[in-house]
Scaffold this motif. Structure first.
Motif, PDB file in Angstrom:
ATOM      1  N   LYS A   1       8.637  -3.328   1.947  1.00  0.00           N
ATOM      2  CA  LYS A   1       7.760  -2.067   2.995  1.00  0.00           C
ATOM      3  C   LYS A   1       6.560  -3.417   3.657  1.00  0.00           C
ATOM      4  N   SER A   2       6.759  -3.666   4.896  1.00  0.00           N
ATOM      5  CA  SER A   2       5.548  -4.295   5.199  1.00  0.00           C
ATOM      6  C   SER A   2       4.582  -3.981   5.799  1.00  0.00           C
ATOM      7  N   TYR A   3       3.241  -4.260   5.349  1.00  0.00           N
ATOM      8  CA  TYR A   3       1.726  -3.521   6.134  1.00  0.00           C
ATOM      9  C   TYR A   3       1.677  -4.235   7.944  1.00  0.00           C
ATOM     10  N   PRO A   4       0.745  -4.340   7.805  1.00  0.00           N
ATOM     11  CA  PRO A   4       0.330  -4.338   8.998  1.00  0.00           C
ATOM     12  C   PRO A   4      -0.608  -6.229   9.513  1.00  0.00           C
ATOM     13  N   ALA A   5      -1.164  -5.941   8.334  1.00  0.00           N
ATOM     14  CA  ALA A   5      -1.964  -7.099   7.505  1.00  0.00           C
ATOM     15  C   ALA A   5      -2.474  -7.489   6.278  1.00  0.00           C
ATOM     16  N   GLU A   6      -2.258  -8.320   6.072  1.00  0.00           N
ATOM     17  CA  GLU A   6      -3.261  -8.951   4.605  1.00  0.00           C
ATOM     18  C   GLU A   6      -4.718  -9.724   4.086  1.00  0.00           C
TER      19      GLU A   6
ATOM     20  N   LEU B   1      -6.693 -13.352  -4.532  1.00  0.00           N
ATOM     21  CA  LEU B   1      -6.295 -11.689  -4.540  1.00  0.00           C
ATOM     22  C   LEU B   1      -6.141 -11.168  -3.245  1.00  0.00           C
ATOM     23  N   GLY B   2      -5.460 -10.631  -2.812  1.00  0.00           N
ATOM     24  CA  GLY B   2      -4.462  -9.690  -2.001  1.00  0.00           C
ATOM     25  C   GLY B   2      -4.476  -8.451  -2.153  1.00  0.00           C
ATOM     26  N   ILE B   3      -5.262  -8.305  -0.547  1.00  0.00           N
ATOM     27  CA  ILE B   3      -5.609  -6.669  -0.656  1.00  0.00           C
ATOM     28  C   ILE B   3      -4.527  -6.506   0.934  1.00  0.00           C
ATOM     29  N   LEU B   4      -3.625  -5.392   0.948  1.00  0.00           N
ATOM     30  CA  LEU B   4      -2.723  -4.736   2.154  1.00  0.00           C
ATOM     31  C   LEU B   4      -3.976  -3.905   3.022  1.00  0.00           C
TER      32      LEU B   4
ATOM     33  N   GLU C   1      -4.615  -0.710  -5.011  1.00  0.00           N
ATOM     34  CA  GLU C   1      -5.428   0.299  -3.851  1.00  0.00           C
ATOM     35  C   GLU C   1      -5.249  -0.951  -2.431  1.00  0.00           C
ATOM     36  N   MET C   2      -5.404  -0.055  -0.983  1.00  0.00           N
ATOM     37  CA  MET C   2      -4.923  -0.748   0.220  1.00  0.00           C
ATOM     38  C   MET C   2      -6.526  -0.264   0.936  1.00  0.00           C
ATOM     39  N   LEU C   3      -6.735  -1.552   1.854  1.00  0.00           N
ATOM     40  CA  LEU C   3      -7.539  -0.976   2.753  1.00  0.00           C
ATOM     41  C   LEU C   3      -7.299  -0.229   4.384  1.00  0.00           C
ATOM     42  N   SER C   4      -7.461   1.040   4.211  1.00  0.00           N
ATOM     43  CA  SER C   4      -7.502   1.404   6.024  1.00  0.00           C
ATOM     44  C   SER C   4      -8.593   0.823   6.899  1.00  0.00           C
ATOM     45  N   CYS C   5      -6.879   0.992   8.265  1.00  0.00           N
ATOM     46  CA  CYS C   5      -8.023  -0.349   9.414  1.00  0.00           C
ATOM     47  C   CYS C   5      -7.417   0.336  10.621  1.00  0.00           C
ATOM     48  N   SER C   6      -7.804   1.224  11.519  1.00  0.00           N
ATOM     49  CA  SER C   6      -7.637   1.834  12.674  1.00  0.00           C
ATOM     50  C   SER C   6      -6.421   0.453  14.222  1.00  0.00           C
TER      51      SER C   6
END
Ligand code: SG4
Ligand code: ZN
Length: 256
Positions: A110-115, A142-145, A214-219
């Motif tokens: 699964k891809s996420y919108p940014a990293e 350190l990568g955070i999706l 753990e991911m970061l949420s982003c609108s």
């Protein structure tokens, strides 16, 4: 002159190896992380970022990404780095043209919108960042999706800064101190780790990758600031990610 590399048809990831032979190696990044088959591992020291607040942080649209360079002393250690601190040099992002793609690492395909990538170097071993960037134990990223959700107040300061550097090759200095610690999970970080490379040319095989669970949420609105940046050819700066590569003779460890 045409750029020697980029993310377009003629100069994109599939042809990087022609000018940058390391891109064809067998320790390349990013990779897909198969959360069900990776081995669990417990390191003797928890992975911890020791970050503070950065005054007068400088951000740049370098035509490939939005990058913040860091002057203060901020380190990460533990996990596969054991007791060797690696110092934060800069951070930047990769993102897509829409929410369905943009991350470099994928989790269970699964891809996420940014990293977000926080780039650290082994500053006690190497004299400068450039030398570390070419050494097998020189860097740790350190990568955070980023996932779509609530607007993130920490990211908002960066989104506002993006609006100041929409033009390719422009710079801006933030007038409020930036709280680096709020970008990363508090206390110990749960993560996946594997040996890999820089995801842009010259694709040096010098990176101990740490991908936060753990991911970061982003609108969606916040993501629109990323996509409003302008790249090298006056086109929107989007899809600045390298697709996943084969693990080859490597395995990913899962660490809580
Ligand atoms: C981006 O192009 C950054 O602008 C570069 O940072 C970074 O290179 C490069 O990505 C590769 O980093 O974590 N994706 S990655 O493997 O940090 C380095 C700067 O040019 C060496 C400051
Ligand atoms: Zn990156």
């Amino acid at each position: 002159a045409a750029a020697t590399w980029g993310y377009d048809k003629g100069n994109g990831p599939s042809v990087w190896y022609k000018n940058f032979p390391k891109a064809g190696g067998n320790r390349q990044s990013p990779v897909n992380i198969d959360s069900k088959t990776c081995k669990s591992h417990t390191f003797s020291h928890p992975l911890k970022a020791n970050y503070s607040s950065e005054a007068n942080m400088e951000v740049t649209n370098n035509g490939f990404t939005f990058v913040a360079t860091i002057k203060g002393e901020n380190t990460i250690s533990g996990g596969p780095l054991e007791t060797t601190p690696y110092k934060l040099h800069s951070f930047h992002f990769h993102w897509g043209s829409d929410d369905s793609h943009g991350s470099e690492h994928t989790i269970d395909n699964k891809s996420y919108p940014a990293e977000l990538h926080l780039v650290h170097w082994n500053y006690q071993k190497y004299p400068d960042f450039a030398e570390a960037a070419a050494a097998e134990d020189g860097l740790s990223v350190l990568g955070i999706l980023l996932k779509v959700g609530e607007a993130n107040p920490v990211l908002q300061a960066l989104c506002d800064a993006m609006d100041k550097v929409q033009a390719c090759d422009s710079k801006h200095t933030l007038d409020q101190a930036f709280d680096l610690a709020s970008l990363v999970p508090e206390d110990s970080i749960k993560f996946f780790t594997y040996p890999g490379s820089l995801t842009t040319p010259p694709c040096h095989e010098s990176v101990t990758w740490l991908v936060s669970k753990e991911m970061l949420s982003c609108s969606k609105e916040q993501l629109s600031h990323f996509r409003a940046l302008i790249g090298k050819n006056t086109a929107p700066l989007v899809n600045n990610y390298r697709p996943v590569l084969a693990l080859c003779n490597r395995s990913v460890c899962s660490c809580d």
